[in-house]
Scaffold this motif. Structure first.
Motif, mmCIF file in Angstrom:
data_model
loop_
_atom_site.group_PDB
_atom_site.id
_atom_site.type_symbol
_atom_site.label_atom_id
_atom_site.label_comp_id
_atom_site.label_asym_id
_atom_site.label_seq_id
_atom_site.Cartn_x
_atom_site.Cartn_y
_atom_site.Cartn_z
ATOM 1 N N ASN A 1 -18.845 13.475 -47.707
ATOM 2 C CA ASN A 1 -18.228 14.772 -47.429
ATOM 3 C C ASN A 1 -19.233 15.804 -46.926
ATOM 4 O O ASN A 1 -18.940 17.007 -46.905
ATOM 5 C CB ASN A 1 -17.534 15.296 -48.683
ATOM 6 C CG ASN A 1 -18.514 15.517 -49.839
ATOM 7 O OD1 ASN A 1 -19.662 15.048 -49.776
ATOM 8 N ND2 ASN A 1 -18.074 16.205 -50.880
ATOM 9 N N TYR A 2 -20.403 15.378 -46.510
ATOM 10 C CA TYR A 2 -21.463 16.320 -46.147
ATOM 11 C C TYR A 2 -21.059 17.243 -45.005
ATOM 12 O O TYR A 2 -21.374 18.434 -45.014
ATOM 13 C CB TYR A 2 -22.733 15.556 -45.770
ATOM 14 C CG TYR A 2 -23.846 16.433 -45.248
ATOM 15 C CD1 TYR A 2 -24.400 17.432 -46.052
ATOM 16 C CD2 TYR A 2 -24.341 16.277 -43.956
ATOM 17 C CE1 TYR A 2 -25.420 18.237 -45.587
ATOM 18 C CE2 TYR A 2 -25.366 17.084 -43.479
ATOM 19 C CZ TYR A 2 -25.902 18.061 -44.295
ATOM 20 O OH TYR A 2 -26.908 18.862 -43.817
ATOM 21 N N TYR A 3 -20.324 16.738 -44.025
ATOM 22 C CA TYR A 3 -19.944 17.568 -42.887
ATOM 23 C C TYR A 3 -19.003 18.702 -43.295
ATOM 24 O O TYR A 3 -18.877 19.699 -42.581
ATOM 25 C CB TYR A 3 -19.287 16.726 -41.799
ATOM 26 C CG TYR A 3 -20.249 15.880 -40.984
ATOM 27 C CD1 TYR A 3 -21.572 15.700 -41.364
ATOM 28 C CD2 TYR A 3 -19.823 15.244 -39.821
ATOM 29 C CE1 TYR A 3 -22.443 14.929 -40.628
ATOM 30 C CE2 TYR A 3 -20.687 14.466 -39.061
ATOM 31 C CZ TYR A 3 -21.993 14.315 -39.477
ATOM 32 O OH TYR A 3 -22.851 13.554 -38.733
ATOM 33 N N ASN A 4 -18.343 18.563 -44.428
ATOM 34 C CA ASN A 4 -17.500 19.640 -44.928
ATOM 35 C C ASN A 4 -18.324 20.727 -45.610
ATOM 36 O O ASN A 4 -17.840 21.854 -45.800
ATOM 37 C CB ASN A 4 -16.483 19.096 -45.942
ATOM 38 C CG ASN A 4 -15.394 18.280 -45.279
ATOM 39 O OD1 ASN A 4 -14.643 18.796 -44.465
ATOM 40 N ND2 ASN A 4 -15.313 17.008 -45.620
ATOM 41 N N GLU A 5 -19.552 20.393 -45.977
ATOM 42 C CA GLU A 5 -20.376 21.325 -46.742
ATOM 43 C C GLU A 5 -21.429 22.030 -45.899
ATOM 44 O O GLU A 5 -21.839 23.139 -46.223
ATOM 45 C CB GLU A 5 -21.063 20.569 -47.886
ATOM 46 C CG GLU A 5 -20.088 19.951 -48.869
ATOM 47 C CD GLU A 5 -20.781 19.101 -49.919
ATOM 48 O OE1 GLU A 5 -22.016 18.878 -49.781
ATOM 49 O OE2 GLU A 5 -20.106 18.660 -50.859
ATOM 50 N N VAL A 6 -21.886 21.396 -44.820
ATOM 51 C CA VAL A 6 -22.931 22.000 -43.999
ATOM 52 C C VAL A 6 -22.385 23.233 -43.293
ATOM 53 O O VAL A 6 -21.233 23.244 -42.834
ATOM 54 C CB VAL A 6 -23.490 20.971 -42.990
ATOM 55 C CG1 VAL A 6 -22.426 20.546 -41.991
ATOM 56 C CG2 VAL A 6 -24.712 21.520 -42.276
ATOM 57 N N GLN A 7 -23.171 24.267 -43.214
ATOM 58 C CA GLN A 7 -22.731 25.506 -42.593
ATOM 59 C C GLN A 7 -22.723 25.369 -41.072
ATOM 60 O O GLN A 7 -23.702 24.899 -40.481
ATOM 61 C CB GLN A 7 -23.660 26.656 -42.993
ATOM 62 C CG GLN A 7 -23.604 27.035 -44.459
ATOM 63 C CD GLN A 7 -22.240 27.555 -44.868
ATOM 64 O OE1 GLN A 7 -21.642 28.389 -44.157
ATOM 65 N NE2 GLN A 7 -21.739 27.087 -45.987
ATOM 66 N N PRO A 8 -21.636 25.747 -40.391
ATOM 67 C CA PRO A 8 -21.623 25.712 -38.922
ATOM 68 C C PRO A 8 -22.783 26.532 -38.357
ATOM 69 O O PRO A 8 -23.067 27.635 -38.831
ATOM 70 C CB PRO A 8 -20.273 26.333 -38.570
ATOM 71 C CG PRO A 8 -19.421 26.105 -39.781
ATOM 72 C CD PRO A 8 -20.352 26.217 -40.946
ATOM 73 N N GLY A 9 -23.452 25.986 -37.370
ATOM 74 C CA GLY A 9 -24.596 26.656 -36.777
ATOM 75 C C GLY A 9 -25.876 26.485 -37.559
ATOM 76 O O GLY A 9 -26.882 27.140 -37.257
ATOM 77 N N ALA A 10 -25.879 25.603 -38.549
ATOM 78 C CA ALA A 10 -27.070 25.388 -39.369
ATOM 79 C C ALA A 10 -28.245 24.947 -38.505
ATOM 80 O O ALA A 10 -28.084 24.183 -37.551
ATOM 81 C CB ALA A 10 -26.778 24.330 -40.434
ATOM 82 N N ALA A 11 -29.416 25.439 -38.835
ATOM 83 C CA ALA A 11 -30.623 25.103 -38.093
ATOM 84 C C ALA A 11 -31.347 23.953 -38.781
ATOM 85 O O ALA A 11 -31.665 24.024 -39.971
ATOM 86 C CB ALA A 11 -31.534 26.320 -37.984
ATOM 87 N N ASN A 12 -31.553 22.895 -38.057
ATOM 88 C CA ASN A 12 -32.319 21.730 -38.529
ATOM 89 C C ASN A 12 -31.846 21.220 -39.893
ATOM 90 O O ASN A 12 -32.640 21.093 -40.824
ATOM 91 C CB ASN A 12 -33.812 22.070 -38.595
ATOM 92 C CG ASN A 12 -34.347 22.585 -37.289
ATOM 93 O OD1 ASN A 12 -34.205 21.938 -36.250
ATOM 94 N ND2 ASN A 12 -34.963 23.763 -37.318
ATOM 95 N N PRO A 13 -30.560 20.922 -40.036
ATOM 96 C CA PRO A 13 -30.089 20.425 -41.336
ATOM 97 C C PRO A 13 -30.749 19.101 -41.689
ATOM 98 O O PRO A 13 -30.999 18.260 -40.826
ATOM 99 C CB PRO A 13 -28.579 20.256 -41.110
ATOM 100 C CG PRO A 13 -28.433 20.064 -39.634
ATOM 101 C CD PRO A 13 -29.496 20.927 -39.018
ATOM 102 N N GLY A 14 -31.046 18.933 -42.957
ATOM 103 C CA GLY A 14 -31.745 17.735 -43.422
ATOM 104 C C GLY A 14 -30.925 16.859 -44.325
ATOM 105 O O GLY A 14 -31.469 16.068 -45.096
ATOM 106 N N GLY A 15 -29.593 16.996 -44.253
ATOM 107 C CA GLY A 15 -28.739 16.147 -45.071
ATOM 108 C C GLY A 15 -28.502 16.721 -46.452
ATOM 109 O O GLY A 15 -29.089 17.735 -46.838
#
Length: 344
Positions: free
Chosen positions: A272-286
């Motif tokens: 479900n990670y894609y539901n939690e990551v903030q849109p426009g996040a910079a360099n997400p690391g999982g």
């Protein structure tokens, strides 16, 4: 330890929560720089995730991601490169080491029977095609645990990699890939970096080259042609793994971002990670916490890119947005890696 997990999450041995080593400020060994030059990927923003409605549930929602410029290997790490690492360091891979009964039992449900002693010996999972149609939900029909299978003996003790210097190294665990990357002064790419690089500066396209299916016209990737796992027509020229750079590069001049072998990334896997990551996040690391609902007791890392075993019938992992996962200890005969490096 040896592999007890397939790429779709069948796992008997849980992962250790080991932090990724810091990138080393060292020069890339000359032999590695010569064998696998790195490509500079200019930073930018892109839409990460499935571009249409053909993706798996964990490829949604599509979301904007910002990526800083970074370097990435031109192609998958080869046997020649990995041999140079082993020669320089004396490193022994996960598949070449035995494991303890206690380590094995820690990952099993309470009351599970103790393993046969042979299951504690060094080895890895080897792809074994069938001669007839099988239930594609039962992956155990085309995988076998082979004692003595490792990166130098990909099919077991009677096999070798003579003449295969330019083939991607396989049977390497996440730990093995991390050790190589640290020695080379590199790191594993994040999942977001990997997909950004795989897209080759194309927007909204399902494959590194665009929209055309891999086997339409001139073959564009090493995947399974025919009926999996018993008939491969080899229309792309290969039954099994292909040497690196056997197919055209993408728009960033990267090879084999689709098919051939799966590739480790740095990230933990959470469905479900894609539901939690903030849109426009910079360099997400999982995600900080891994979670696979199909196998909740076994933390997994993300692997990307598909392999020679992928087809429309089974595992369409050659799409740029496709996600897969396996335990960090896993080594497979269709799993390798490539490295990245930050721009300092």
């Amino acid at each position: 330890m040896k592999l007890y997990s397939t790429v779709i999450g069948i796992s008997l041995l849980a992962a250790c929560h080991t932090a990724a080593p810091e990138q080393q400020q060292v020069a890339v060994p000359p032999v590695i720089a010569q064998l696998n030059p790195m490509v500079l990927i200019p930073g930018g923003e892109y839409e990460m995730g499935a571009d249409d409605n053909t993706g798996m549930p964990d490829e949604y929602p599509r979301h904007a991601v910002k990526i800083d410029s970074f370097w990435i290997d031109e192609h998958e790490v080869t046997n020649a490169e990995f041999r140079a690492f082993v020669k320089a360091t004396g490193y022994i891979t996960t598949a070449e080491r035995p494991i303890s009964k206690e380590e094995y039992m820690r990952s099993l449900p309470p009351g599970s029977p103790e393993p046969d002693s042979s299951m504690l010996l060094p080895g890895s999972l080897v792809f074994t095609p069938t001669d007839h149609a099988v239930d594609l939900n039962n992956v155990g029909q085309w995988w076998r645990f082979e004692l003595g299978a490792d990166w130098q003996h990909p099919e077991g003790p009677g096999s070798d990699i003579n003449g295969k210097d330019q083939f991607p190294v396989i049977h390497v665990s996440w730990e093995d890939a991390q050790a190589y990357a640290k020695w080379a002064g590199k790191r594993l790419p994040t999942e977001a970096e990997w997909e950004f690089a795989a897209r080759g500066n194309l927007k909204g396209q399902p494959f590194p080259w665009g929209t055309e299916l891999p086997q339409v016209g001139k073959a564009k990737a090493n995947i399974w042609s025919g009926h999996f796992p018993y008939e491969n027509t080899e229309s792309d020229g290969f039954y099994n793994i292909a040497p690196v750079k056997s197919f055209a590069a993408n728009g960033y001049k990267l090879y084999d971002m689709s098919g051939n072998v799966w590739e480790w990334t740095a990230d933990w896997y959470a469905s479900n990670y894609y539901n939690e990551v903030q849109p426009g996040a910079a360099n997400p690391g999982g995600p900080d916490t891994p979670y696979d609902p199909a196998d909740p007791n076994s933390p997994k890392r993300v692997i990307r890119g598909g392999s020679f075993m992928c087809s429309d019938e089974y595992c369409r992992g050659y799409r740029v947005s496709a996600r897969m996962k396996t335990t960090p200890e896993s080594g497979l005969s269709n799993l390798g890696f490539r490295c990245a490096r930050s721009v300092r």
